[in-house]
Scaffold this active site. Sequence first.
Site, PDB file in Angstrom:
ATOM      1  N   TYR A 144       0.744  -1.035  -0.477  1.00  0.00           N
ATOM      2  CA  TYR A 144      -0.094   0.080  -0.122  1.00  0.00           C
ATOM      3  C   TYR A 144       0.998   0.737   0.089  1.00  0.00           C
ATOM      4  O   TYR A 144       1.989   1.528   0.443  1.00  0.00           O
ATOM      5  CB  TYR A 144      -1.219   0.151   1.067  1.00  0.00           C
ATOM      6  CG  TYR A 144      -1.603   1.571   1.407  1.00  0.00           C
ATOM      7  CD1 TYR A 144      -3.403   1.692   0.711  1.00  0.00           C
ATOM      8  CD2 TYR A 144      -0.934   2.442   1.904  1.00  0.00           C
ATOM      9  CE1 TYR A 144      -3.793   2.201   0.636  1.00  0.00           C
ATOM     10  CE2 TYR A 144      -1.866   3.637   1.857  1.00  0.00           C
ATOM     11  CZ  TYR A 144      -3.019   3.684   0.854  1.00  0.00           C
ATOM     12  OH  TYR A 144      -3.866   5.045   1.250  1.00  0.00           O
ATOM     13  N   ASP A 245       9.216   2.586   0.806  1.00  0.00           N
ATOM     14  CA  ASP A 245       8.563   3.470   1.347  1.00  0.00           C
ATOM     15  C   ASP A 245       8.530   3.395   3.213  1.00  0.00           C
ATOM     16  O   ASP A 245       7.781   2.905   3.379  1.00  0.00           O
ATOM     17  CB  ASP A 245       6.973   2.705   0.745  1.00  0.00           C
ATOM     18  CG  ASP A 245       6.184   3.555   1.323  1.00  0.00           C
ATOM     19  OD1 ASP A 245       6.029   4.867   2.027  1.00  0.00           O
ATOM     20  OD2 ASP A 245       4.929   3.877   0.791  1.00  0.00           O
TER      21      ASP A 245
HETATM   22  N1  PMP Z   1       2.836   5.325   2.366  1.00  0.00           N
HETATM   23  C1  PMP Z   1       2.874   3.742   3.628  1.00  0.00           C
HETATM   24  C2  PMP Z   1       3.181   3.406   3.220  1.00  0.00           C
HETATM   25  C3  PMP Z   1       1.548   4.663   4.161  1.00  0.00           C
HETATM   26  O1  PMP Z   1       1.266   3.813   5.177  1.00  0.00           O
HETATM   27  C4  PMP Z   1       0.783   5.429   3.203  1.00  0.00           C
HETATM   28  C5  PMP Z   1      -0.600   5.979   4.576  1.00  0.00           C
HETATM   29  N2  PMP Z   1      -1.163   4.718   5.236  1.00  0.00           N
HETATM   30  C6  PMP Z   1       0.856   6.692   2.154  1.00  0.00           C
HETATM   31  C7  PMP Z   1       2.034   5.379   1.765  1.00  0.00           C
HETATM   32  C8  PMP Z   1       0.014   7.569   2.030  1.00  0.00           C
HETATM   33  O2  PMP Z   1       0.353   8.350   3.012  1.00  0.00           O
HETATM   34  P1  PMP Z   1      -0.479   9.155   3.470  1.00  0.00           P
HETATM   35  O3  PMP Z   1      -2.045   8.772   4.248  1.00  0.00           O
HETATM   36  O4  PMP Z   1       0.106  10.492   4.097  1.00  0.00           O
HETATM   37  O5  PMP Z   1      -1.053  10.059   1.900  1.00  0.00           O
END
Ligand code: PMP
Length: 426
Positions: A144, A245
């Site tokens: 995700y 990420d």
């Molecule tokens: N990457 C990961 C691994 C996440 O857990 C999340 C949010 N849950 C995001 C990206 C997206 O971040 P945001 O909700 O701040 O847009």
Amino acid sequence: MAIDLEFDKNHLWHPYTSTTHPLPCYPVESASGVRIKLEDGTELIDGMASWWSAIHGYNVPALNRAIAEQSAKMAHVMFGGLTHEPAVELAKKLVQMTPASLQKVFLADSGSIAVEVAIKMALQYWQGRNKPTKNRLVTVLHGYHGDTFGAMGVCDPVNGMHGLFKSMLPETLFLEAIPQGFNLAPCPSLLAEMEARIAENADQLAAFIIEPVVQGAGGMRIYNPEWLKHIRAWCDKYDLLLICDEIATGFGRTGTLFACEHANVEPDILCLGKALSGGYMTLAATLASDEVAEGVCASEAGVFMHGPTFMGNPLACAVANGSLSIISEGRWRNQVPAIEQQLKAQLPPLENEASVSSVRVLGAIGVVEMQRPVNVAEAQKVFIEQGAWIRPFGKLIYIMPAYCMCSEDLQKLTQAIAAYAMQASV
Ligand code: PMP
């Protein structure tokens, strides 16, 4: 004056909700330490840390001060052609605390945008290196990375939440899921299968994007760090950039400052967010190596094509500097292992419940996977009766508390999960 819940229900569209069948919504008056106080005076111990972000808890004096002092100087100024101390200090701190190869900091306004930035950097990089056919991403199932289009394009298209946009998403190469288990070494046949698919597609692949060690919203899956070493090796062998990420895992959550440290792996691009500002302001960052930056700027555009209005917002940078200072003081290095130890003692016995399928723990993350999808409204009623704020999704009940949570409060969270699991077993 009471919060107008009727207006909220009829007009405010909450995340992942239906306007025709809204979920119950609890009015919050304030939050301090690890407690959320509802309007009726109920105090709930927060197991979610505002979706991984409020790692120091709420109403932190040093962070309040950082915002107040900065707002007296300047709340915002455009970042184009102007710079300021909070942004420079933040970049210094990030360059210093992240793996040595990461030298360039691009500030973004949310996690999803940090991922968009990373993807755009990778695509521009290969244009700059005269390999424009390398314009697709590769990843594994159950990932995700956010809700914007580029990010959705690398989220799991089968088990994830974005399948309905499939026809509009960029084409991505999805490899098999990494088997779960922090101690489960990678299996040679699966490694060979994955490598073969990368090798076959290498001339089209720009970058491998992965959440190191813990896949969050795609299933709360914890895997063996050795996988990252193999992924790094494939990236080197087949000329791909590695994007880690760490929006959810960064800043101590898994027991190391960054989760890629479990494998001693350095990415070419690193995405950070959530806890970066201690959960105070919307802020994220994408860090890149000098090599990546040079490639990006060697592309026809000559510059990196991204520039949001609120880039480098001084309030957000100031509070992030405050948050990173608390991290540098190092208390988390004892707090996170203590939370891990307690979760490892208190959650696994729940596997004896008929309603529970499995339990997993790493750092300050505890996950209880149920046999069946959890009815959020019903479960939350039980949690709230027990004085806990926990938001399940799918079959998963998970907690990732603020690092400063004391053992009594943490026990109340695990007891609340146990109470629900017992109830669901009958
Ligand atoms: N990457 C990961 C691994 C996440 O857990 C999340 C949010 N849950 C995001 C990206 C997206 O971040 P945001 O909700 O701040 O847009």
